[in-house]
Design an enzyme around this catalytic site. Sequence first.
Site, mmCIF file in Angstrom:
data_model
loop_
_atom_site.group_PDB
_atom_site.id
_atom_site.type_symbol
_atom_site.label_atom_id
_atom_site.label_comp_id
_atom_site.label_asym_id
_atom_site.label_seq_id
_atom_site.Cartn_x
_atom_site.Cartn_y
_atom_site.Cartn_z
ATOM 1 C CB SER A 1 8.547 3.602 -8.638
ATOM 2 O OG SER A 1 7.985 2.440 -8.045
ATOM 3 C CE LYS A 2 3.653 6.288 -14.637
ATOM 4 N NZ LYS A 2 3.305 6.036 -16.057
#
Length: 509
Positions: free
Chosen positions: A277-278
Amino acid sequence: MTTEFSGREGTAGSDVRVRFCPSPTGNPHVGLVRTALFNWAYARHTGGTLVFRIEDTDAARDSEESYQQLLDAMRWLGLDWDEGPEVREDGFVAGGGPHGPYRQSQRMDIYADVARKLLDGGYAYPCYCTAEELEHRREQARKEGRPSGYDGACRDLSGERIAAYEAEGRSHVVRFRMPDEPITFTDAVRGEITFQPENVTDYGILRANGAPLYTLVNPVDDALMDITHVFRGEDLLSSTPRQIALYWALMELGIAERVPEFAHLPYVMGEGNKKLSKRDPQSSLNLYRERGFLPEGLLNYLSLLGWSISEDRDIFSRDEMVAAFDIHEVNANPARFDLKKCEAINATHLRELPLGDFVAACEPWLKAPYAPWPARNFSQQAFEELAPLAQTRLTVLSDITDNVDFLFLDQPVEDEKSWQKAMKEGSADLLRTARGKLDVADWTSADALKEAVLAAGEEHGLKLGKAQAPVRVAVTGRTVGLPLFESLQVLGKDRTLERVDAALAKLDS
């Protein structure tokens, strides 16, 4: 009846039009770069066109800073685009084109016009359901074991009912009317996929305030920009039947010419086998730039997250990737991000650089804020003498700072762990012997310096590895680094002996 779409598989040459359309929210991440790379490689492989489009309709999350970071990232990576924002005159092919503007925030009138045509044609309708009503019906459906998507309550409202809602002052969204039959399409990565109508219900295309949603603007832009292939992440797969149905409506309205071929790229997995994920530190593109990864090395590794040039080959150039890339050979299985392998591939690309290019690439890490030494101490000549040795040992460019700092610092770094590891009982006697032999050695020969330390070690019953450790720490401050004796040559006899003397003084104190 099953409605099928097989795409335009096999399209080649100038007919191919792909797009990369990120949102300017936060820092670019490696999953986004992988998507850009696959689109770019396919466009270059086929001789087609890469459209770079900015999806910036979310004013609450989008920012000009992130927009500039996206442009900068694409330029740093060398992923040039044929149509898109930011016309430049510095030799980097970027910007312009017949389908602009290429920022969605500048295309609002277009979306409003298309939405009106969809409403007028009966492909879309106003939905007056409140959030409370929708949630109540969804909860009831879940209790009864039915699909909990939108139930079509406003699909066929009479004119009288619409007028009543309007009189009440109810706001409405606009929903697209999905077909009542299954939608089947062929994904270039995953093969034939079918979605049943109960799982793909009518969906919103305009908010209550009239603002267009991604579900409208993305397919509309693809249609108006004549996109032939849509390559994007697996997380967007569930939206594909909705987009296909919208394309059909746009074709009937004369807005679109085709439904593009879809390819959904595999998830990139991080630690714990969870989707990267970011928020994962290793997902940030800025991390790799700051550490000194080469664009070629990073792109080489990212291309392996779902594709390979051959089963027994991991290292290749961008030109070689372009020559071999085929979207139909992308693996549908999730790809695990392995930082160690990424570093190893980058190290190989570093070693393959021409020496002059390597020296130039190191330049930012030899200056403030990375370099801990005063600018007046830096010597380009001294650095270039050690550069060939450094090139064979670096993993990332930022490693160069610690490897050569002993040349430019007034004193070696103070690393207590290294000192304790190297300076054992008897190290002072060894250093005295080594100093005496180095003092009379031939400093034009690294082998002569090696023989001096070897001879000192033999007098104290030590092999070369044990004998050179105190010398290295005395001179560089570290237990590991570039080849010691070539390093001593570049540092010079006087400075080397001064540092050995300083170490002896510390040991004797």
